[in-house]
Design a protein around this motif. Structure first.
Motif, PDB file in Angstrom:
ATOM      1  N   UNK A   1      56.389 -15.739  51.957  1.00  0.00           N
ATOM      2  CA  UNK A   1      55.741 -16.112  50.690  1.00  0.00           C
ATOM      3  C   UNK A   1      54.359 -16.717  50.933  1.00  0.00           C
ATOM      4  N   UNK A   2      54.214 -17.541  51.969  1.00  0.00           N
ATOM      5  CA  UNK A   2      52.911 -18.135  52.283  1.00  0.00           C
ATOM      6  C   UNK A   2      51.914 -17.057  52.684  1.00  0.00           C
ATOM      7  N   UNK A   3      52.339 -16.110  53.526  1.00  0.00           N
ATOM      8  CA  UNK A   3      51.442 -15.045  53.952  1.00  0.00           C
ATOM      9  C   UNK A   3      51.073 -14.139  52.783  1.00  0.00           C
ATOM     10  N   UNK A   4      52.010 -13.876  51.884  1.00  0.00           N
ATOM     11  CA  UNK A   4      51.716 -13.040  50.711  1.00  0.00           C
ATOM     12  C   UNK A   4      50.672 -13.721  49.825  1.00  0.00           C
ATOM     13  N   UNK A   5      50.813 -15.031  49.644  1.00  0.00           N
ATOM     14  CA  UNK A   5      49.831 -15.783  48.848  1.00  0.00           C
ATOM     15  C   UNK A   5      48.465 -15.775  49.522  1.00  0.00           C
ATOM     16  N   UNK A   6      48.449 -15.948  50.851  1.00  0.00           N
ATOM     17  CA  UNK A   6      47.191 -15.913  51.611  1.00  0.00           C
ATOM     18  C   UNK A   6      46.547 -14.531  51.512  1.00  0.00           C
ATOM     19  N   UNK A   7      47.357 -13.495  51.613  1.00  0.00           N
ATOM     20  CA  UNK A   7      46.863 -12.120  51.518  1.00  0.00           C
ATOM     21  C   UNK A   7      46.189 -11.901  50.157  1.00  0.00           C
ATOM     22  N   UNK A   8      46.860 -12.302  49.076  1.00  0.00           N
ATOM     23  CA  UNK A   8      46.286 -12.122  47.737  1.00  0.00           C
ATOM     24  C   UNK A   8      44.948 -12.847  47.617  1.00  0.00           C
ATOM     25  N   UNK A   9      44.878 -14.047  48.167  1.00  0.00           N
ATOM     26  CA  UNK A   9      43.638 -14.835  48.095  1.00  0.00           C
ATOM     27  C   UNK A   9      42.500 -14.160  48.850  1.00  0.00           C
ATOM     28  N   UNK A  10      42.786 -13.669  50.058  1.00  0.00           N
ATOM     29  CA  UNK A  10      41.755 -13.013  50.865  1.00  0.00           C
ATOM     30  C   UNK A  10      41.273 -11.731  50.189  1.00  0.00           C
ATOM     31  N   UNK A  11      42.196 -10.949  49.657  1.00  0.00           N
ATOM     32  CA  UNK A  11      41.827  -9.694  48.996  1.00  0.00           C
ATOM     33  C   UNK A  11      41.026  -9.984  47.726  1.00  0.00           C
ATOM     34  N   UNK A  12      41.421 -10.997  46.970  1.00  0.00           N
ATOM     35  CA  UNK A  12      40.702 -11.368  45.754  1.00  0.00           C
ATOM     36  C   UNK A  12      39.288 -11.843  46.068  1.00  0.00           C
ATOM     37  N   UNK A  13      39.147 -12.610  47.159  1.00  0.00           N
ATOM     38  CA  UNK A  13      37.826 -13.129  47.541  1.00  0.00           C
ATOM     39  C   UNK A  13      36.896 -12.045  48.063  1.00  0.00           C
ATOM     40  N   UNK A  14      37.469 -10.919  48.459  1.00  0.00           N
ATOM     41  CA  UNK A  14      36.711  -9.800  49.042  1.00  0.00           C
ATOM     42  C   UNK A  14      35.965 -10.275  50.277  1.00  0.00           C
ATOM     43  N   UNK A  15      34.673 -10.236  50.285  1.00  0.00           N
ATOM     44  CA  UNK A  15      33.912 -10.674  51.443  1.00  0.00           C
ATOM     45  C   UNK A  15      33.565  -9.519  52.373  1.00  0.00           C
TER      46      UNK A  15
ATOM     47  N   UNK B   1      34.097 -14.475  59.705  1.00  0.00           N
ATOM     48  CA  UNK B   1      35.280 -14.124  60.506  1.00  0.00           C
ATOM     49  C   UNK B   1      35.805 -12.742  60.122  1.00  0.00           C
ATOM     50  N   UNK B   2      36.634 -12.177  60.979  1.00  0.00           N
ATOM     51  CA  UNK B   2      37.293 -10.921  60.638  1.00  0.00           C
ATOM     52  C   UNK B   2      38.238 -11.166  59.470  1.00  0.00           C
ATOM     53  N   UNK B   3      38.612 -10.104  58.792  1.00  0.00           N
ATOM     54  CA  UNK B   3      39.533 -10.219  57.662  1.00  0.00           C
ATOM     55  C   UNK B   3      40.878 -10.783  58.136  1.00  0.00           C
ATOM     56  N   UNK B   4      41.333 -10.354  59.303  1.00  0.00           N
ATOM     57  CA  UNK B   4      42.598 -10.870  59.847  1.00  0.00           C
ATOM     58  C   UNK B   4      42.501 -12.366  60.097  1.00  0.00           C
ATOM     59  N   UNK B   5      41.391 -12.814  60.676  1.00  0.00           N
ATOM     60  CA  UNK B   5      41.224 -14.248  60.909  1.00  0.00           C
ATOM     61  C   UNK B   5      41.137 -15.018  59.599  1.00  0.00           C
ATOM     62  N   UNK B   6      40.510 -14.437  58.578  1.00  0.00           N
ATOM     63  CA  UNK B   6      40.456 -15.107  57.265  1.00  0.00           C
ATOM     64  C   UNK B   6      41.856 -15.233  56.676  1.00  0.00           C
ATOM     65  N   UNK B   7      42.693 -14.229  56.878  1.00  0.00           N
ATOM     66  CA  UNK B   7      44.078 -14.296  56.413  1.00  0.00           C
ATOM     67  C   UNK B   7      44.818 -15.448  57.090  1.00  0.00           C
TER      68      UNK B   7
END
Length: 194
Positions: free
Chosen positions: A52-66, A121-127
């Motif tokens: 659940x924490x990773x799913x929330x982090x994923x949504x945040x990173x995708x929403x932020x784009x970058x 940072x890379x997208x993975x590191x941002x996640x």
């Protein structure tokens, strides 16, 4: 073949294909750290990698784009990357053997002239950073000063200005604004990480 980190994939701990093929990015890269990141005690890191924490982090990173980091991977490519590499990434995080990728250095213009140096940072590191933030903020934020407004959840620059106005109305006449300008550009990063 070289990875985005410059290591030969035959000897790289993750093996071939860990990161997508590097793409030219037109800016310099800066090592994120010269040493392996050691994980927090297992229960805390278990909370970080919890689904659940990773799913929330994923949504945040995708929403932020970058912008993409040094490896050239976009947020649109993150899903496929995680489908293939999440079990290995999770295992490395839990073992305290996760190593962040180099950051991509970029300069952006400041509103009042000049430029600001950014590290992307890379997208993975941002996640991973977002997942850590979500677990660590509830632990550490309550201990911060009530007078601290910068980069905290539920706080803003407007609230800081309102607090300053209240202090002036209460008869105080001095306002001090402190900014560690370019601190992270100049600090010895190895010493800071140690």
């Amino acid at each position: 073949m070289k990875t985005a980190m410059g290591a030969n994939t035959a000897t790289h701990p993750e093996g071939p294909g860990w990161n997508p093929a590097p793409q030219p990015v037109g800016v310099e890269t800066v090592p994120a750290s010269s040493s392996w990141t050691k994980a927090e005690p297992a229960p805390l890191m278990e909370a970080v990698v919890e689904k659940a924490n990773m799913a929330r982090a994923y949504r945040r990173v995708v929403t932020n784009k970058g912008a993409p980091g040094a490896d050239g991977m976009t947020v649109d490519q993150l899903t496929d990357h995680l489908k293939q590499y999440w079990p290995t990434l999770r295992e490395r995080l839990l073992a305290g053997e996760y190593h962040p990728s180099p950051i991509r250095a970029a300069k952006i213009p400041k509103p009042k002239g000049g430029t600001r140096q950014l590290g992307i940072p890379t997208v993975t590191d941002r996640l991973i950073q977002q997942a850590l933030l979500q677990v660590l903020t509830p632990i550490f934020d309550p201990g911060f000063s009530a007078s601290s407004y910068g980069y905290r959840p539920g706080r803003s620059a407007q609230q800081a200005v309102s607090a300053m106005k209240a202090h002036v109305s209460a008869g105080h006449r001095w306002v001090v604004d402190l900014d560690l300008e370019a601190f992270f550009d100049r600090v010895n990063h190895d010493l800071l990480m140690a």
